[in-house]
Scaffold this motif. Structure first.
Motif, PDB file in Angstrom:
ATOM      1  N   ALA A 221     -53.085-110.770  82.893  1.00 28.46           N
ATOM      2  CA  ALA A 221     -53.225-110.498  81.460  1.00 28.46           C
ATOM      3  C   ALA A 221     -54.178-109.316  81.314  1.00 28.46           C
ATOM      4  N   LEU A 222     -53.857-108.420  80.427  1.00 28.63           N
ATOM      5  CA  LEU A 222     -54.719-107.280  80.140  1.00 28.63           C
ATOM      6  C   LEU A 222     -55.308-107.454  78.754  1.00 28.63           C
ATOM      7  N   THR A 223     -56.618-107.243  78.665  1.00 35.18           N
ATOM      8  CA  THR A 223     -57.297-107.358  77.374  1.00 35.18           C
ATOM      9  C   THR A 223     -57.849-105.993  76.984  1.00 35.18           C
ATOM     10  N   GLY A 224     -58.276-105.894  75.777  1.00 39.61           N
ATOM     11  CA  GLY A 224     -58.863-104.656  75.278  1.00 39.61           C
ATOM     12  C   GLY A 224     -58.899-104.701  73.766  1.00 39.61           C
ATOM     13  N   LEU A 225     -59.500-103.693  73.211  1.00 36.58           N
ATOM     14  CA  LEU A 225     -59.546-103.565  71.758  1.00 36.58           C
ATOM     15  C   LEU A 225     -58.194-103.101  71.233  1.00 36.58           C
ATOM     16  N   GLU A 226     -57.993-103.248  69.949  1.00 38.85           N
ATOM     17  CA  GLU A 226     -56.772-102.737  69.318  1.00 38.85           C
ATOM     18  C   GLU A 226     -56.622-101.242  69.600  1.00 38.85           C
ATOM     19  N   SER A 227     -57.728-100.524  69.577  1.00 37.84           N
ATOM     20  CA  SER A 227     -57.693 -99.083  69.815  1.00 37.84           C
ATOM     21  C   SER A 227     -57.307 -98.729  71.256  1.00 37.84           C
ATOM     22  N   GLU A 228     -57.323 -99.703  72.149  1.00 36.91           N
ATOM     23  CA  GLU A 228     -56.958 -99.480  73.546  1.00 36.91           C
ATOM     24  C   GLU A 228     -55.525 -99.911  73.866  1.00 36.91           C
ATOM     25  N   ARG A 229     -54.810-100.357  72.850  1.00 34.85           N
ATOM     26  CA  ARG A 229     -53.466-100.882  73.066  1.00 34.85           C
ATOM     27  C   ARG A 229     -52.542 -99.877  73.754  1.00 34.85           C
ATOM     28  N   LYS A 230     -52.579 -98.615  73.341  1.00 33.02           N
ATOM     29  CA  LYS A 230     -51.702 -97.612  73.978  1.00 33.02           C
ATOM     30  C   LYS A 230     -52.031 -97.462  75.460  1.00 33.02           C
ATOM     31  N   LEU A 231     -53.310 -97.490  75.804  1.00 35.44           N
ATOM     32  CA  LEU A 231     -53.709 -97.419  77.211  1.00 35.44           C
ATOM     33  C   LEU A 231     -53.198 -98.632  77.974  1.00 35.44           C
ATOM     34  N   VAL A 232     -53.368 -99.820  77.401  1.00 34.23           N
ATOM     35  CA  VAL A 232     -52.887-101.050  78.044  1.00 34.23           C
ATOM     36  C   VAL A 232     -51.377-100.983  78.245  1.00 34.23           C
ATOM     37  N   GLN A 233     -50.664-100.527  77.243  1.00 31.82           N
ATOM     38  CA  GLN A 233     -49.205-100.428  77.362  1.00 31.82           C
ATOM     39  C   GLN A 233     -48.797 -99.395  78.406  1.00 31.82           C
ATOM     40  N   ARG A 234     -49.577 -98.322  78.521  1.00 28.04           N
ATOM     41  CA  ARG A 234     -49.286 -97.327  79.556  1.00 28.04           C
ATOM     42  C   ARG A 234     -49.504 -97.914  80.955  1.00 28.04           C
ATOM     43  N   ILE A 235     -50.561 -98.694  81.107  1.00 24.61           N
ATOM     44  CA  ILE A 235     -50.809 -99.362  82.393  1.00 24.61           C
ATOM     45  C   ILE A 235     -49.654-100.294  82.724  1.00 24.61           C
ATOM     46  N   ILE A 236     -49.224-101.074  81.750  1.00 23.37           N
ATOM     47  CA  ILE A 236     -48.107-102.003  81.969  1.00 23.37           C
ATOM     48  C   ILE A 236     -46.842-101.243  82.317  1.00 23.37           C
ATOM     49  N   SER A 237     -46.601-100.113  81.659  1.00 24.27           N
ATOM     50  CA  SER A 237     -45.374 -99.348  81.903  1.00 24.27           C
ATOM     51  C   SER A 237     -45.292 -98.838  83.340  1.00 24.27           C
TER      52      SER A 237
END
Length: 121
Positions: A10-26
């Motif tokens: 599971a990846l956590t982060g702030l709402e403002s980090e969502r694009k970064l989290v999605q890039r990591i997942i991609s």
């Protein structure tokens, strides 16, 4: 033991980090098996989530400090090897991995080895 079969990610982060989290997942091989919790947990929920985790991998942020304080094994990603610095918690449950050039230079295998060592303890 195959780490990939025994641990859910599971990846956590702030709402403002969502694009970064999605890039990591991609960039992940197992995209569909990674839970994106970015922007979905308040502080209490994050701490509770950490307390039920088998292991936490985190940069030098509050998440890592919470894990250490709760006694959850921590792979702590740092950019400087501060000899005087350590998260508050059991030293045998913390693996510091650092690269003075930046976190992007930390190798996946370094993290996997740290996970293996911590899960054996």
């Amino acid at each position: 033991m195959c780490i990939r079969d025994s641990i859910k990610v599971a990846l956590t982060g702030l709402e403002s980090e969502r694009k970064l989290v999605q890039r990591i997942i991609s960039h992940s091989k197992n995209k569909k098996e990674i839970l994106d919790l970015s922007g979905k947990l308040d502080l209490r929920e994050l701490i509770s989530f950490i307390s039920f985790s088998k292991i936490v991998i985190a940069p030098d942020t509050g998440t890592g400090h919470f894990a250490a304080a709760l006694g959850v094994p921590l792979v702590n990603l740092i950019v400087k090897n501060y000899k005087e610095w350590k998260a508050i918690g059991s030293r045998n449950k913390i693996e510091n991995i650092f690269n003075s050039n930046g976190m992007r230079y930390i190798q996946e295998e370094e993290i996997m080895e740290a996970i293996r060592r911590l899960l054996k303890k």
